[in-house]
Write a protein that holds these residues in place. Structure first.
Motif, PDB file in Angstrom:
ATOM      1  N   SER A  57       0.815  -1.219   0.000  1.00 24.13           N
ATOM      2  CA  SER A  57       0.000   0.000   0.000  1.00 24.13           C
ATOM      3  C   SER A  57       0.844   1.262   0.000  1.00 24.13           C
ATOM      4  N   PHE A  58       2.072   1.164   0.470  1.00 26.68           N
ATOM      5  CA  PHE A  58       2.986   2.307   0.525  1.00 26.68           C
ATOM      6  C   PHE A  58       2.369   3.513   1.226  1.00 26.68           C
ATOM      7  N   GLY A  59       1.594   3.237   2.271  1.00 30.26           N
ATOM      8  CA  GLY A  59       1.043   4.314   3.079  1.00 30.26           C
ATOM      9  C   GLY A  59      -0.222   4.958   2.530  1.00 30.26           C
ATOM     10  N   GLU A  60      -0.748   4.456   1.418  1.00 30.55           N
ATOM     11  CA  GLU A  60      -1.987   5.022   0.877  1.00 30.55           C
ATOM     12  C   GLU A  60      -3.143   4.606   1.788  1.00 30.55           C
ATOM     13  N   PRO A  61      -3.869   5.581   2.337  1.00 31.24           N
ATOM     14  CA  PRO A  61      -4.925   5.269   3.305  1.00 31.24           C
ATOM     15  C   PRO A  61      -6.026   4.354   2.755  1.00 31.24           C
ATOM     16  N   GLU A  62      -6.376   4.509   1.481  1.00 29.04           N
ATOM     17  CA  GLU A  62      -7.455   3.687   0.926  1.00 29.04           C
ATOM     18  C   GLU A  62      -7.041   2.214   0.873  1.00 29.04           C
ATOM     19  N   LYS A  63      -5.820   1.958   0.424  1.00 31.27           N
ATOM     20  CA  LYS A  63      -5.350   0.576   0.335  1.00 31.27           C
ATOM     21  C   LYS A  63      -5.148  -0.024   1.719  1.00 31.27           C
ATOM     22  N   LEU A  64      -4.665   0.771   2.657  1.00 31.72           N
ATOM     23  CA  LEU A  64      -4.510   0.280   4.029  1.00 31.72           C
ATOM     24  C   LEU A  64      -5.857  -0.101   4.627  1.00 31.72           C
ATOM     25  N   GLU A  65      -6.848   0.739   4.424  1.00 35.64           N
ATOM     26  CA  GLU A  65      -8.182   0.464   4.962  1.00 35.64           C
ATOM     27  C   GLU A  65      -8.785  -0.780   4.318  1.00 35.64           C
ATOM     28  N   THR A  66      -8.588  -0.927   3.006  1.00 32.24           N
ATOM     29  CA  THR A  66      -9.088  -2.119   2.311  1.00 32.24           C
ATOM     30  C   THR A  66      -8.434  -3.376   2.865  1.00 32.24           C
ATOM     31  N   ALA A  67      -7.135  -3.335   3.067  1.00 27.01           N
ATOM     32  CA  ALA A  67      -6.422  -4.497   3.601  1.00 27.01           C
ATOM     33  C   ALA A  67      -6.898  -4.834   5.012  1.00 27.01           C
ATOM     34  N   LYS A  68      -7.074  -3.832   5.847  1.00 27.83           N
ATOM     35  CA  LYS A  68      -7.533  -4.068   7.222  1.00 27.83           C
ATOM     36  C   LYS A  68      -8.933  -4.676   7.242  1.00 27.83           C
ATOM     37  N   LYS A  69      -9.823  -4.141   6.415  1.00 26.66           N
ATOM     38  CA  LYS A  69     -11.194  -4.661   6.365  1.00 26.66           C
ATOM     39  C   LYS A  69     -11.224  -6.091   5.850  1.00 26.66           C
ATOM     40  N   THR A  70     -10.384  -6.382   4.853  1.00 28.31           N
ATOM     41  CA  THR A  70     -10.356  -7.726   4.289  1.00 28.31           C
ATOM     42  C   THR A  70      -9.845  -8.736   5.306  1.00 28.31           C
ATOM     43  N   ILE A  71      -8.817  -8.376   6.054  1.00 31.35           N
ATOM     44  CA  ILE A  71      -8.311  -9.275   7.100  1.00 31.35           C
ATOM     45  C   ILE A  71      -9.378  -9.491   8.165  1.00 31.35           C
ATOM     46  N   LEU A  72     -10.057  -8.426   8.559  1.00 30.54           N
ATOM     47  CA  LEU A  72     -11.115  -8.555   9.564  1.00 30.54           C
ATOM     48  C   LEU A  72     -12.232  -9.474   9.081  1.00 30.54           C
TER      49      LEU A  72
END
Length: 95
Positions: A57-72
């Motif tokens: 994600s290289f610190g991009e908030p949208e990609k970070l949020e997507t990754a966190k939601k997917t793991i959850l």
């Protein structure tokens, strides 16, 4: 009586649900096992994919949020699959 003799003499209680009189329950329990395994494998793949998203994600908030939601969601799926098998075993008396 020594602890080793107690351990040697222990025999687990018979599995009531899978005794000779309840053969119709076996397919339901087998299906629950297969479904839980299938959901576990898919959730594992999704968690690996989410980790890849998180790492790239290289610190991009949208990609970070997507990754966190997917793991959850993958962790919730694992929990729901395990609870489903637990409920199935409880209702069918497979313990």
């Amino acid at each position: 009586m020594s602890p080793s003799k107690i351990i040697e003499s222990y025999s687990p209680p018979p599995d009531v649900a899978l005794s000779a009189g309840n053969e119709a329950i076996k397919p339901v329990i087998n299906f629950a096992h297969i479904l839980t395994g299938f959901v576990g494998v898919i959730a594992f793949v999704v968690i690996i994919y989410s980790g890849f998203l998180f790492a790239t994600s290289f610190g991009e908030p949208e990609k970070l949020e997507t990754a966190k939601k997917t793991i959850l969601m993958a962790v919730i799926a694992i929990g729901m699959a395990l609870m489903g098998e637990l409920i199935t075993r409880f209702l069918l008396g497979a313990w």
